[in-house]
Scaffold this motif. Sequence first.
Motif, PDB file in Angstrom:
ATOM      1  N   GLY A 110     -56.684 -14.165 -26.649  1.00 41.84           N
ATOM      2  CA  GLY A 110     -56.510 -13.101 -27.636  1.00 41.84           C
ATOM      3  C   GLY A 110     -57.806 -12.772 -28.335  1.00 41.84           C
ATOM      4  O   GLY A 110     -58.061 -11.616 -28.691  1.00 41.84           O
ATOM      5  N   ALA A 111     -58.672 -13.789 -28.527  1.00 40.26           N
ATOM      6  CA  ALA A 111     -59.991 -13.552 -29.119  1.00 40.26           C
ATOM      7  C   ALA A 111     -60.898 -12.819 -28.143  1.00 40.26           C
ATOM      8  O   ALA A 111     -61.685 -11.954 -28.535  1.00 40.26           O
ATOM      9  N   VAL A 112     -60.791 -13.163 -26.862  1.00 40.96           N
ATOM     10  CA  VAL A 112     -61.614 -12.504 -25.836  1.00 40.96           C
ATOM     11  C   VAL A 112     -61.331 -11.006 -25.806  1.00 40.96           C
ATOM     12  O   VAL A 112     -62.239 -10.170 -25.891  1.00 40.96           O
ATOM     13  N   VAL A 113     -60.055 -10.655 -25.689  1.00 39.95           N
ATOM     14  CA  VAL A 113     -59.665  -9.243 -25.620  1.00 39.95           C
ATOM     15  C   VAL A 113     -59.852  -8.561 -26.973  1.00 39.95           C
ATOM     16  O   VAL A 113     -60.386  -7.451 -27.062  1.00 39.95           O
ATOM     17  N   GLY A 114     -59.436  -9.247 -28.040  1.00 43.15           N
ATOM     18  CA  GLY A 114     -59.552  -8.659 -29.376  1.00 43.15           C
ATOM     19  C   GLY A 114     -60.984  -8.412 -29.785  1.00 43.15           C
ATOM     20  O   GLY A 114     -61.289  -7.402 -30.439  1.00 43.15           O
ATOM     21  N   GLY A 115     -61.898  -9.320 -29.398  1.00 44.27           N
ATOM     22  CA  GLY A 115     -63.308  -9.129 -29.715  1.00 44.27           C
ATOM     23  C   GLY A 115     -63.889  -7.901 -29.051  1.00 44.27           C
ATOM     24  O   GLY A 115     -64.697  -7.174 -29.651  1.00 44.27           O
ATOM     25  N   LEU A 116     -63.481  -7.645 -27.827  1.00 46.81           N
ATOM     26  CA  LEU A 116     -63.963  -6.448 -27.123  1.00 46.81           C
ATOM     27  C   LEU A 116     -63.437  -5.179 -27.791  1.00 46.81           C
ATOM     28  O   LEU A 116     -64.179  -4.207 -27.979  1.00 46.81           O
ATOM     29  N   TYR A 117     -62.164  -5.192 -28.144  1.00 46.93           N
ATOM     30  CA  TYR A 117     -61.578  -4.015 -28.794  1.00 46.93           C
ATOM     31  C   TYR A 117     -62.224  -3.788 -30.160  1.00 46.93           C
ATOM     32  O   TYR A 117     -62.527  -2.655 -30.541  1.00 46.93           O
ATOM     33  N   ALA A 118     -62.463  -4.875 -30.903  1.00 52.11           N
ATOM     34  CA  ALA A 118     -63.100  -4.761 -32.213  1.00 52.11           C
ATOM     35  C   ALA A 118     -64.538  -4.266 -32.105  1.00 52.11           C
ATOM     36  O   ALA A 118     -65.050  -3.614 -33.017  1.00 52.11           O
ATOM     37  N   SER A 119     -65.193  -4.550 -30.977  1.00 50.38           N
ATOM     38  CA  SER A 119     -66.584  -4.113 -30.800  1.00 50.38           C
ATOM     39  C   SER A 119     -66.687  -2.637 -30.441  1.00 50.38           C
ATOM     40  O   SER A 119     -67.796  -2.099 -30.376  1.00 50.38           O
ATOM     41  N   GLY A 120     -65.548  -1.994 -30.186  1.00 49.49           N
ATOM     42  CA  GLY A 120     -65.568  -0.557 -29.937  1.00 49.49           C
ATOM     43  C   GLY A 120     -64.955  -0.105 -28.634  1.00 49.49           C
ATOM     44  O   GLY A 120     -64.726   1.094 -28.431  1.00 49.49           O
ATOM     45  N   TYR A 121     -64.684  -1.025 -27.714  1.00 48.77           N
ATOM     46  CA  TYR A 121     -64.094  -0.630 -26.432  1.00 48.77           C
ATOM     47  C   TYR A 121     -62.661  -0.123 -26.630  1.00 48.77           C
ATOM     48  O   TYR A 121     -61.930  -0.609 -27.504  1.00 48.77           O
TER      49      TYR A 121
ATOM     50  N   ILE B  37     -64.204  -2.475 -35.784  1.00 51.24           N
ATOM     51  CA  ILE B  37     -62.939  -2.911 -36.381  1.00 51.24           C
ATOM     52  C   ILE B  37     -63.160  -4.337 -36.875  1.00 51.24           C
ATOM     53  O   ILE B  37     -63.563  -5.204 -36.096  1.00 51.24           O
ATOM     54  N   PRO B  38     -62.927  -4.620 -38.155  1.00 54.69           N
ATOM     55  CA  PRO B  38     -63.106  -5.989 -38.661  1.00 54.69           C
ATOM     56  C   PRO B  38     -62.313  -6.991 -37.813  1.00 54.69           C
ATOM     57  O   PRO B  38     -61.187  -6.712 -37.385  1.00 54.69           O
ATOM     58  N   PHE B  39     -62.910  -8.181 -37.627  1.00 54.52           N
ATOM     59  CA  PHE B  39     -62.369  -9.121 -36.641  1.00 54.52           C
ATOM     60  C   PHE B  39     -62.618 -10.554 -37.091  1.00 54.52           C
ATOM     61  O   PHE B  39     -63.615 -10.852 -37.752  1.00 54.52           O
ATOM     62  N   PHE B  40     -61.717 -11.427 -36.726  1.00 56.68           N
ATOM     63  CA  PHE B  40     -61.970 -12.869 -36.825  1.00 56.68           C
ATOM     64  C   PHE B  40     -61.151 -13.556 -35.741  1.00 56.68           C
ATOM     65  O   PHE B  40     -60.214 -12.982 -35.167  1.00 56.68           O
ATOM     66  N   CYS B  41     -61.502 -14.787 -35.439  1.00 55.87           N
ATOM     67  CA  CYS B  41     -60.753 -15.543 -34.442  1.00 55.87           C
ATOM     68  C   CYS B  41     -60.701 -17.005 -34.853  1.00 55.87           C
ATOM     69  O   CYS B  41     -61.450 -17.459 -35.730  1.00 55.87           O
TER      70      CYS B  41
END
Length: 687
Positions: A72-83, A166-170
Amino acid sequence: MLAYKNFAFWCPYLLLCLGLSQLSYAQNLNEDFKVGLVLSGGGAKGLAHIGVLKKIDEVGIKLDYISGSSMGAVVGGLYASGYTGKQIDSLFYTVDFDDLIQDKLSRRRKSFYEKEDAEKYALTLPIIDSKPALPKGISNGQNFYNFYSRITAHVKDINDFSKLPIPFFCTATNIETGQSVVFDEGLLPDIIAASGALPTVYSPVLYKNQLITDGGVTDNYPIDEIRKRGVDFVIGVDVQDTLMNRNQLKSVTDIMLQINNFRTINAMKTKAPKTDLYIRPDIKRFSVVSFDQGEEIITEGEVTANKYIEVLKEIAKKQGNTTIKKEIVPIQEIHLDDLVIDNTKNYTRSYVKGKTKLKTPCEISLEELNDGLNNLYSTKNFENIRYEITRDSTNKNTLHLNLNPTKTKSYLRFGLHYDDLYKTAALVNFTHKNILTKNDVISIDAILGDQPRYNIDYYIDDSYNWSTGINHRLYQYERSLDFNAVRRRRNLPNSNVNFIDLEYLDITTQLYFETLLNNAFAFRLGAEQKYLNIKTPTIGVDQDNVPGTLLDKINYIGAFSTIKYDSLNNKYFPTKGLFFSAALNAYPLSTNFDGDFQEFAIFKSELMWAKSIGNHLSVMTDFSGGLRLGNTEGINSLDFFLGGYGSKLINNQVSFFGRDFFDLSGSEYLKGGITLDYLFLKKHSST
């Protein structure tokens, strides 16, 4: 049973109504409606997150916070980075998950010594505290780290994750304390590599003096943490495993996974009700390592999210103007002004620069940068290699390489082999690095079986400068041969036997210097001493009246040079690439025990070319030849011998289908062949 089935049927619709009522309640209380997203861990099952994100993009929801654990962090990090969800989908379609999980590296990343060394052994065990130990994981995750660093380079200057698009944490887990760790700052690839370090698959990651492993171990669904960020409505996607029945528990891994699932499933009893819109894709038939079924898993994520499409649309409406997320343009290349290398205690700066091919200032693609790091990592001298690109006030870009040398210097390696020449053999190897200098390695093979033998290599790797190597070997075998064939080459007297037993002993020592170009081209120059003792106990008697005839007993002293080019993608079953070699061995001196010796030389060459035809079929053409120069009579021990296949060939032995070992011999030869290889299953082929 009927009641349960009816409940299962109506469950999504009940959740839909619940979500709409909660959304309506939120509408009445909030003008600034903030939406958060929680993505659970689940290994390959986490690919379902991508399908859900595609639906979120479709309706135009603007996420205010993303939290994730493990996959979830792998996918969420990419989405949060703008993808966008669609871009992430495309990214994962281009990934070979076998390479990411097992840290597979292309042969072209390895030097010639490393290629030959890596392709002999089936099992490697590190030696820790003078005892063989098991590895901490299948891999150290270097390939994954390189991949993630490359595709998130556009946010390389953002260390505060609240400043991402998008603000993010894992979440991750401190494996020494067992405590959950929340990461909301740092280098994004470092943090994601730590959160996604799935136990037994990836080794734990050392980050800021904390030994970190998978976030799912302690908090696989960080709903409480995202609530603290002040969001009004939480969408949660749960892809965690379900419990297996007794028929599914088939291995120790299954049992360990089941025990871990007790905790995560129990935790969801309190976490799921805290989620405003709880989405659980129907992915029970997949496992945490079903990456080869990624397309189906992503589709299941879309299908399940589509059941809640009305809720998702209402969320978008509540936010006001729906926004279509724009696709980002990833960075492809970067200008580097300077290079800083940390932790060069065990390896010289010139060694590191030579392996990575980094010469600053330069304009370099991120693909080339990763290739250079893979060249360095393929030496297996480092547990991992991390890097950061910083920009100062003058816009000067500096690449910081943080090398983490492996603390393990010694290894035991094993292999098994059978062929018709040496028969059964068990290969036991001891390897030790940094024994005399920073860049050296000694490798000792003991081949135990029907024909015991050994091989010792010592190599000082100076990258693309001149490296130095010493090889010493003892090979021996016994072989039954057609007497008439031997008699013609050896001028033996006639005898009433059809076959003779040949006893062959080779003891060779070489000292050489080698230089490389792009790991594909090598030039080697060296000196050689070779002792041969060849005899047969079948016919004749020696001077001590012991049955047998000495065929050759000679000590050669000479020099050699070789040129090699190797771009084949696989040594044994290549589907693309080219191999070329040319070698000249000259023997001007000999301690000939018969007193009859004239200098001579041997030239031999080979050209091999492989190409795939479609997805399953490949063709390989192979041409080779050799010529003996100078004295061609009298001494026959270094003639070309054709026949046999699958053994370790030494001196001038040449494999040849359809003929037994040593069936054909002569002072020159020319051979050509075409091989078709059909891949009928992954990693299984027929030739």
